[in-house]
Design an enzyme around this catalytic site. Structure first.
Site, mmCIF file in Angstrom:
data_model
loop_
_atom_site.group_PDB
_atom_site.id
_atom_site.type_symbol
_atom_site.label_atom_id
_atom_site.label_comp_id
_atom_site.label_asym_id
_atom_site.label_seq_id
_atom_site.Cartn_x
_atom_site.Cartn_y
_atom_site.Cartn_z
ATOM 1 N N LYS A 41 30.495 3.654 13.379
ATOM 2 C CA LYS A 41 30.691 4.205 12.188
ATOM 3 C C LYS A 41 29.530 5.370 11.680
ATOM 4 C CE LYS A 41 32.261 -0.156 9.849
ATOM 5 N NZ LYS A 41 31.822 -1.468 8.591
ATOM 6 N N SER A 128 33.959 -1.530 2.249
ATOM 7 C CA SER A 128 33.688 -0.025 1.109
ATOM 8 C C SER A 128 33.956 1.796 2.173
ATOM 9 C CB SER A 128 31.917 -0.315 2.632
ATOM 10 O OG SER A 128 31.570 -1.111 1.733
HETATM 11 O O1 PNS Z 1 29.439 -3.648 7.783
HETATM 12 P P1 PNS Z 1 29.704 -3.867 9.228
HETATM 13 O O2 PNS Z 1 29.787 -2.197 10.188
HETATM 14 O O3 PNS Z 1 31.116 -4.582 10.100
HETATM 15 O O4 PNS Z 1 27.957 -4.496 10.073
HETATM 16 C C1 PNS Z 1 28.627 -4.816 11.545
HETATM 17 C C2 PNS Z 1 27.153 -5.400 11.387
HETATM 18 C C3 PNS Z 1 26.037 -3.930 11.387
HETATM 19 C C4 PNS Z 1 26.782 -6.174 10.891
HETATM 20 C C5 PNS Z 1 26.761 -4.862 13.405
HETATM 21 O O5 PNS Z 1 27.500 -4.301 13.871
HETATM 22 C C6 PNS Z 1 26.100 -5.342 13.884
HETATM 23 O O6 PNS Z 1 25.354 -6.551 14.038
HETATM 24 N N1 PNS Z 1 24.945 -4.808 14.682
HETATM 25 C C7 PNS Z 1 23.657 -4.310 15.255
HETATM 26 C C8 PNS Z 1 23.862 -4.522 16.655
HETATM 27 C C9 PNS Z 1 24.088 -6.156 17.399
HETATM 28 O O7 PNS Z 1 23.459 -6.992 17.101
HETATM 29 N N2 PNS Z 1 25.746 -6.166 17.295
HETATM 30 C C10 PNS Z 1 26.344 -6.818 18.166
HETATM 31 C C11 PNS Z 1 26.146 -6.783 19.816
HETATM 32 S S1 PNS Z 1 27.276 -8.632 20.072
#
Ligand code: PNS
Length: 167
Positions: A41, A128
């Protein structure tokens, strides 16, 4: 239960997020709301803006802390001394993605547990993304986000006469 981390983009925080934050704050002794980078995003609000808005709308919750997060969620959760990730679930359409994330995160940290909060019915279709779309097109988002966030959206899209955000 001890400490939990609620991660997300929060771009911006909605009433749906706030509902989950408040319900989790009842269940856990300590809750860290982690504003993260979602590589899928392009955010409207900067990391600093998202953290600031969350801190403003969570100010009434004594056991909730808002932090920005870089890198892997599983690492951040461990660094915080927590073992629980909180996620909100709306419709079945959220499930595949959240199941994948929960299982991957547990592969990365074996003791990490993901706890899902079912949405409150009034927030079923709230995201959002839809809030930003409505605000961008000049619609009224007052029923979807806290008043402070509504003001910040109006400022972002420069709608005349929408008022100034309070400090
Ligand atoms: O509100 P969202 O955009 O759905 O949140 C997604 C989020 C930020 C929780 C996810 O992208 C995330 O955990 N990002 C951090 C990097 C990570 O650990 N990715 C997952 C690997 S399995």
């Amino acid at each position: 239960m001890a400490k939990a981390v609620y991660p997300g983009s929060f771009d911006p925080v909605t009433n749906g997020h706030l509902d989950v934050i408040e319900r989790a704050a009842e269940l856990f002794a300590e809750e860290v709301v982690a504003v993260a980078v979602n590589s899928e995003k392009a955010p409207l609000f900067s990391m600093e803006e998202r953290v600031e808005m969350l801190r403003a709308v969570c100010a009434h919750l004594g056991n909730v802390r808002v932090e920005s997060m870089q890198g892997l969620l599983a690492e951040f959760v461990a660094q915080q001394g927590a073992a629980v990730v909180i996620k909100g679930l709306r419709a079945v359409s959220d499930f595949d993605y959240e199941l994948q994330q929960a299982l991957l995160n547990r592969r990365l940290k074996a003791d990490l547990e993901t706890v899902f909060f079912m949405t409150s019915p009034e927030n079923l279709f709230l995201s959002s993304s839809v809030v930003k779309e409505i605000a961008r097109l000049g619609g009224d988002v007052s029923q979807f986000v806290p008043q402070y966030v509504q003001q910040r959206l109006a400022q972002k899209f420069r709608r005349p006469g929408a008022g100034q955000p309070r400090d």
